[in-house]
Motif scaffolding. Structure first.
Motif, short mmCIF file in Angstrom:
data_model
loop_
_atom_site.label_atom_id
_atom_site.label_comp_id
_atom_site.label_asym_id
_atom_site.label_seq_id
_atom_site.Cartn_x
_atom_site.Cartn_y
_atom_site.Cartn_z
N ASP A 50 67.89 36.62 70.90
CA ASP A 50 68.85 37.12 71.88
C ASP A 50 68.88 36.22 73.11
OD1 ASP A 50 69.70 39.39 70.46
OD2 ASP A 50 67.93 40.52 71.11
N ASP A 51 67.82 35.44 73.31
CA ASP A 51 67.69 34.62 74.50
C ASP A 51 67.26 33.21 74.12
OD1 ASP A 51 67.35 33.61 77.03
OD2 ASP A 51 65.78 35.03 77.62
N HIS B 65 71.60 41.97 60.71
CA HIS B 65 71.65 41.94 62.16
C HIS B 65 70.97 40.72 62.78
CE1 HIS B 65 73.28 45.95 61.95
NE2 HIS B 65 72.23 46.36 61.26
N LEU B 66 70.71 39.71 61.98
CA LEU B 66 70.10 38.49 62.50
C LEU B 66 71.08 37.76 63.40
CD1 LEU B 66 68.29 37.10 59.32
CD2 LEU B 66 67.29 38.36 61.23
N LYS B 67 70.56 37.15 64.46
CA LYS B 67 71.38 36.40 65.41
C LYS B 67 70.89 34.95 65.47
CE LYS B 67 71.96 40.54 68.12
NZ LYS B 67 71.38 41.25 69.24
N PRO B 68 71.30 34.13 64.50
CA PRO B 68 70.87 32.73 64.54
C PRO B 68 71.50 32.01 65.72
CG PRO B 68 72.41 33.08 62.74
CD PRO B 68 72.16 34.42 63.37
#
Length: 160
Positions: A138-139, A87-90
């Motif tokens: 996320d930001d 679930h990582l968001k690079p």
């Protein structure tokens, strides 16, 4: 007015390195190596204003902040990788900088790269933007503001 300040320690270190590489401490190598070491030290010395002075308190605060952030980031990255690797968001982040010289830009890039979970990749001098890869966010704007607030602000304070 700007000038280059050549460090005697750099000259001596480069001169000693020259002599070690030559493997011979003859008079000729010493006489050739000393001006060569000075020229290299002069070439590598950053240009800075003659009136600039390093402020010690911001340096200590920056070192303390980096010394705290590196282990904290290590733990955060380990937790992310162990608990939710799928679930990582690079993200790629463009951080606008207000740093006036290359020395401080390089210092910021090194700090960002040393901190686990982030990697400085490129600096565009025309737009004064540092490209950073972040492991999980996320930001993106919040990460850019954190970099500016935690590190860039202290790098700006270091020189009076």
């Amino acid at each position: 007015m700007t000038a280059r300040r050549v460090s005697i320690a750099w000259v001596i270190g480069l001169w000693a390195g020259w002599l070690l590489l030559q493997g011979d401490a003859s008079v000729g190598n010493m006489l050739l190596g000393l001006p060569l070491a000075y020229l290299i030290a002069y070439w590598l010395a950053p240009k800075r204003a003659l009136q600039s002075h390093i402020r010690i308190v911001p340096v200590i605060r920056l070192i303390g902040r980096v010394a705290w952030d590196i282990p904290a980031s290590n733990l955060a990255v380990a937790w992310l990788v162990l608990t939710r690797p799928d679930h990582l968001k690079p993200a790629w982040i463009s951080v606008p900088l207000a740093l006036p010289d290359d020395v401080r830009v390089q210092a910021l890039a090194a700090i960002v790269s040393l901190t686990p979970g982030t990697l400085s990749v490129d600096y565009d001098a025309k737009t004064a933007r540092l490209q950073v890869h972040v492991l999980d966010t996320d930001d993106a704007e919040a990460v850019a503001q954190t970099i500016k607030a935690r590190y860039e602000s202290l790098l700006l304070e270091i020189y009076a």
